[in-house]
Design a protein around this motif. Sequence first.
Motif, PDB file in Angstrom:
ATOM      1  N   GLN A   6       0.799  -1.192  -0.191  1.00  0.00           N
ATOM      2  CA  GLN A   6       0.164   0.164   0.067  1.00  0.00           C
ATOM      3  C   GLN A   6       0.887   1.112   0.025  1.00  0.00           C
ATOM      4  O   GLN A   6       0.508   2.194  -0.711  1.00  0.00           O
ATOM      5  CB  GLN A   6      -0.805   0.016   1.175  1.00  0.00           C
ATOM      6  N   PHE A   7       2.031   1.243   0.890  1.00  0.00           N
ATOM      7  CA  PHE A   7       2.881   2.433   0.882  1.00  0.00           C
ATOM      8  C   PHE A   7       3.577   2.487  -0.456  1.00  0.00           C
ATOM      9  O   PHE A   7       3.461   3.817  -0.963  1.00  0.00           O
ATOM     10  CB  PHE A   7       3.772   2.090   2.193  1.00  0.00           C
ATOM     11  N   LEU A   8       4.117   1.442  -1.253  1.00  0.00           N
ATOM     12  CA  LEU A   8       4.570   1.713  -2.447  1.00  0.00           C
ATOM     13  C   LEU A   8       3.650   2.399  -3.393  1.00  0.00           C
ATOM     14  O   LEU A   8       4.376   3.398  -4.153  1.00  0.00           O
ATOM     15  CB  LEU A   8       5.295   0.428  -2.885  1.00  0.00           C
ATOM     16  N   TYR A   9       2.525   1.809  -3.711  1.00  0.00           N
ATOM     17  CA  TYR A   9       1.653   2.387  -4.577  1.00  0.00           C
ATOM     18  C   TYR A   9       1.177   3.573  -4.477  1.00  0.00           C
ATOM     19  O   TYR A   9       1.156   4.573  -5.159  1.00  0.00           O
ATOM     20  CB  TYR A   9       0.469   1.263  -4.589  1.00  0.00           C
ATOM     21  N   GLN A  10       0.781   3.914  -3.062  1.00  0.00           N
ATOM     22  CA  GLN A  10       0.320   5.354  -2.709  1.00  0.00           C
ATOM     23  C   GLN A  10       1.520   6.329  -2.899  1.00  0.00           C
ATOM     24  O   GLN A  10       1.131   7.568  -3.682  1.00  0.00           O
ATOM     25  CB  GLN A  10      -0.251   5.091  -1.320  1.00  0.00           C
ATOM     26  N   SER A  11       2.703   5.914  -2.618  1.00  0.00           N
ATOM     27  CA  SER A  11       4.129   6.836  -2.854  1.00  0.00           C
ATOM     28  C   SER A  11       4.107   6.907  -4.253  1.00  0.00           C
ATOM     29  O   SER A  11       4.603   8.027  -4.816  1.00  0.00           O
ATOM     30  CB  SER A  11       5.067   6.357  -2.049  1.00  0.00           C
ATOM     31  N   TYR A  12       4.117   6.197  -5.047  1.00  0.00           N
ATOM     32  CA  TYR A  12       4.200   6.103  -6.513  1.00  0.00           C
ATOM     33  C   TYR A  12       2.835   7.233  -7.016  1.00  0.00           C
ATOM     34  O   TYR A  12       3.417   8.120  -7.872  1.00  0.00           O
ATOM     35  CB  TYR A  12       3.877   4.755  -7.386  1.00  0.00           C
ATOM     36  N   ASN A  14       1.521   9.538  -5.523  1.00  0.00           N
ATOM     37  CA  ASN A  14       1.900  10.782  -4.971  1.00  0.00           C
ATOM     38  C   ASN A  14       2.961  11.705  -5.323  1.00  0.00           C
ATOM     39  O   ASN A  14       3.135  12.829  -5.246  1.00  0.00           O
ATOM     40  CB  ASN A  14       1.784  10.802  -3.222  1.00  0.00           C
ATOM     41  N   THR A  15       4.064  10.988  -5.749  1.00  0.00           N
ATOM     42  CA  THR A  15       5.122  11.487  -6.289  1.00  0.00           C
ATOM     43  C   THR A  15       5.013  12.398  -7.541  1.00  0.00           C
ATOM     44  O   THR A  15       4.206  11.910  -8.606  1.00  0.00           O
ATOM     45  CB  THR A  15       6.272  10.629  -6.475  1.00  0.00           C
ATOM     46  N   LEU A  20      11.710   9.068  -8.685  1.00  0.00           N
ATOM     47  CA  LEU A  20      11.106   8.326  -7.887  1.00  0.00           C
ATOM     48  C   LEU A  20       9.999   7.293  -8.363  1.00  0.00           C
ATOM     49  O   LEU A  20       9.908   6.272  -7.722  1.00  0.00           O
ATOM     50  CB  LEU A  20      10.443   9.406  -6.721  1.00  0.00           C
ATOM     51  N   TYR A  24       9.646   3.464  -7.410  1.00  0.00           N
ATOM     52  CA  TYR A  24       8.521   2.934  -6.698  1.00  0.00           C
ATOM     53  C   TYR A  24       8.027   1.898  -7.372  1.00  0.00           C
ATOM     54  O   TYR A  24       7.613   0.805  -6.920  1.00  0.00           O
ATOM     55  CB  TYR A  24       7.454   3.797  -6.408  1.00  0.00           C
ATOM     56  N   ARG A  28       7.671  -2.089  -6.818  1.00  0.00           N
ATOM     57  CA  ARG A  28       6.483  -2.798  -6.931  1.00  0.00           C
ATOM     58  C   ARG A  28       6.476  -4.079  -7.649  1.00  0.00           C
ATOM     59  O   ARG A  28       5.800  -5.048  -7.169  1.00  0.00           O
ATOM     60  CB  ARG A  28       5.306  -1.769  -7.502  1.00  0.00           C
TER      61      ARG A  28
END
Length: 138
Positions: A6-12, A14-15, A20, A24, A28
């Motif tokens: 979840q963190f990886l996908y959401q970070s992708y 949001n960047t 970056l 990400y 993933r």
Amino acid sequence: MKYLAQFLYQSYLNTHSKILAKCYFFARKILLRLANPVIVLKFRGFKLAMPFSHMIFASLKAYPSYDMQLYGIAKHIYKQYGRLDMVDIGANIGDTVCFTQIQDATYLMVEGEPSYARLIAKNLAYNFKGDISIGGGA
């Protein structure tokens, strides 16, 4: 594993950095070799539960008007006729219905993949207010 995915996908999502985003997305790809958990993400005002491998929000990030023409068509029909009745064959996780954003329309969604079909009710509840009638097969 779920929270890392979840963190990886959401970070992708949001960047704004292309470098970056590639990092990400690569992470993933590696994590998908180990697991494909159901995650919950927020993007552009929508909240969806989906398998980590699902690409709908990644597609929306890359192609901002992807699947959004339907929104305009649905709104036009609703304004013109005062109602909207929509059939979605191959409903996937219910994302298309969520993207129409018409709360008091009638939708018939058919999805043959049980793991996706189970997510439809969750996604409708995340994105619609009021009563939702869900039926299902075997």
